[in-house]
Design an enzyme around this catalytic site. Structure first.
Site, PDB file in Angstrom:
ATOM      1  CG  HIS A  68      60.768  61.710  11.309  1.00  0.00           C
ATOM      2  ND1 HIS A  68      60.392  62.988  10.948  1.00  0.00           N
ATOM      3  CD2 HIS A  68      60.345  61.535  12.588  1.00  0.00           C
ATOM      4  CE1 HIS A  68      59.784  63.570  11.978  1.00  0.00           C
ATOM      5  NE2 HIS A  68      59.741  62.715  12.985  1.00  0.00           N
ATOM      6  CB  CYS A  84      57.767  65.260   5.462  1.00  0.00           C
ATOM      7  SG  CYS A  84      59.289  64.407   5.814  1.00  0.00           S
TER       8      CYS A  84
HETATM    9  N1  ARG Z   1      61.139  70.192  10.788  1.00  0.00           N
HETATM   10  C1  ARG Z   1      60.408  68.985  10.964  1.00  0.00           C
HETATM   11  C2  ARG Z   1      60.955  68.219  12.157  1.00  0.00           C
HETATM   12  O1  ARG Z   1      62.157  68.208  12.326  1.00  0.00           O
HETATM   13  C3  ARG Z   1      60.430  68.161   9.726  1.00  0.00           C
HETATM   14  C4  ARG Z   1      59.558  66.960   9.791  1.00  0.00           C
HETATM   15  C5  ARG Z   1      59.653  66.098   8.573  1.00  0.00           C
HETATM   16  N2  ARG Z   1      58.670  65.101   8.560  1.00  0.00           N
HETATM   17  C6  ARG Z   1      58.842  63.800   8.293  1.00  0.00           C
HETATM   18  N3  ARG Z   1      57.805  63.039   8.201  1.00  0.00           N
HETATM   19  N4  ARG Z   1      60.038  63.291   8.174  1.00  0.00           N
HETATM   20  O2  ARG Z   1      60.246  67.651  12.933  1.00  0.00           O
END
Ligand code: ARG
Length: 281
Positions: free
Chosen positions: A179, A273
């Protein structure tokens, strides 16, 4: 004379402004599937500790004058704690997410219902794959948008149309940093901190050109998800293990506020996150 000089210093100094955040308590947090390299279902997760760390983050935001609205978690949706992925809210427009992986798909409609009940104006559900503020970050009056692992290029165009804002597409190339918000942190005054190796050569060229004054993070900062932070103008809430980044931020006139996120990082998420911002809210 002295008072004029003092006022000028104050004008030049950074200031915080009160923010509105949306968070989801990790009441149902666990790691039962793996959709990024940080997630290992064989490793144990201490949910109580995750809740304690999350509560510390929420309390810290409140101590600094920010408002936190809490969305109830849902059993079977362990990643719902990562509220940043739930959508994008800027001014009088909002869009709920459409998740890439089936494991998280139900979060999109769940958050959409909450957004609707909260009365967010001009709310639509994304038609294209779109993981909200995980991949769309407001910097000044443009959106920087990640692609390559989660949100699609078509989503960038859809967001640009709905919000009426320019969107700059940036390709991510390292699976650990799937991300945009894992490697790019919007700072004050329309600048950023970021980790160049996570971006394609073309994306790096764009970032160098747009942000010549950017803070460049080290491998060590990136490895602890140090860039997954939130800046309110002067305070920067981030992993307490991002020590090199904290030192650079301090030297630039910011006030780093270190938070322990050791349990949530087992799912690949940290401070940002867990935080969706209602921009201009
Ligand atoms: N386990 C989640 C995923 O892989 C973590 C998300 C983390 N969020 C973020 N905004 N980077 O989707």
């Amino acid at each position: 004379m002295t008072s004029v000089a003092t006022r000028q210093v104050e004008t030049a100094a950074r200031r915080s402004s009160p923010r509105r955040f949306v968070m989801c308590r990790p009441d149902f947090f666990e790691v039962t599937y793996s959709i990024n390299p940080w997630m290992n279902p064989a490793e144990s997760v201490d949910r109580d500790l995750a809740i304690e760390q999350w509560e510390t983050l929420r309390a810290t935001y409140q101590e600094y004058g920010h408002t936190v609205e809490v969305v109830p978690g849902i059993p079977g949706l362990p990643d719902m704690v990562f509220a940043a992925n739930s959508g994008l809210i800027v001014g009088d427009r909002a869009m709920s997410a459409r998740f890439t992986h089936p494991e998280r798909a139900a979060e999109g409609p769940a958050y959409h219902r909450w957004f609707a009940r909260a009365g967010l104006p001009n709310l639509v559900a994304a038609a294209e794959l779109n993981e909200g503020e995980g991949d769309f970050l407001l910097v000044g009056d443009r959106l920087l948008a990640g692609m390559g692992f989660r949100s699609s290029r078509a989503a960038h165009a859809e967001v640009s149309r709905h919000f009426g804002l320019p969107v700059v597409s940036l390709e991510l190339v390292d699976p650990r940093f799937y991300h945009l918000d894992t490697v790019l942190l919007p700072l004050d005054g329309g600048t950023i901190a970021y980790y160049p190796p996570a971006f394609s050569p073309a994306a790096r060229a764009i970032l160098t050109e747009l942000y010549p004054g950017a803070v460049v993070a080290t491998d060590a900062d990136a490895a602890v998800l140090g860039l997954n932070g939130v800046c309110d103008g002067i305070n920067v809430f981030l992993s307490r293990h991002a020590t090199e980044l904290s030192d650079v931020l301090r030297a630039r006139g910011y006030h780093p506020v270190g938070i322990e996120m050791s349990e949530l990082i087992k799912a690949g998420g940290a401070v940002k996150c867990c935080t969706l911002e209602i921009h201009g809210g």
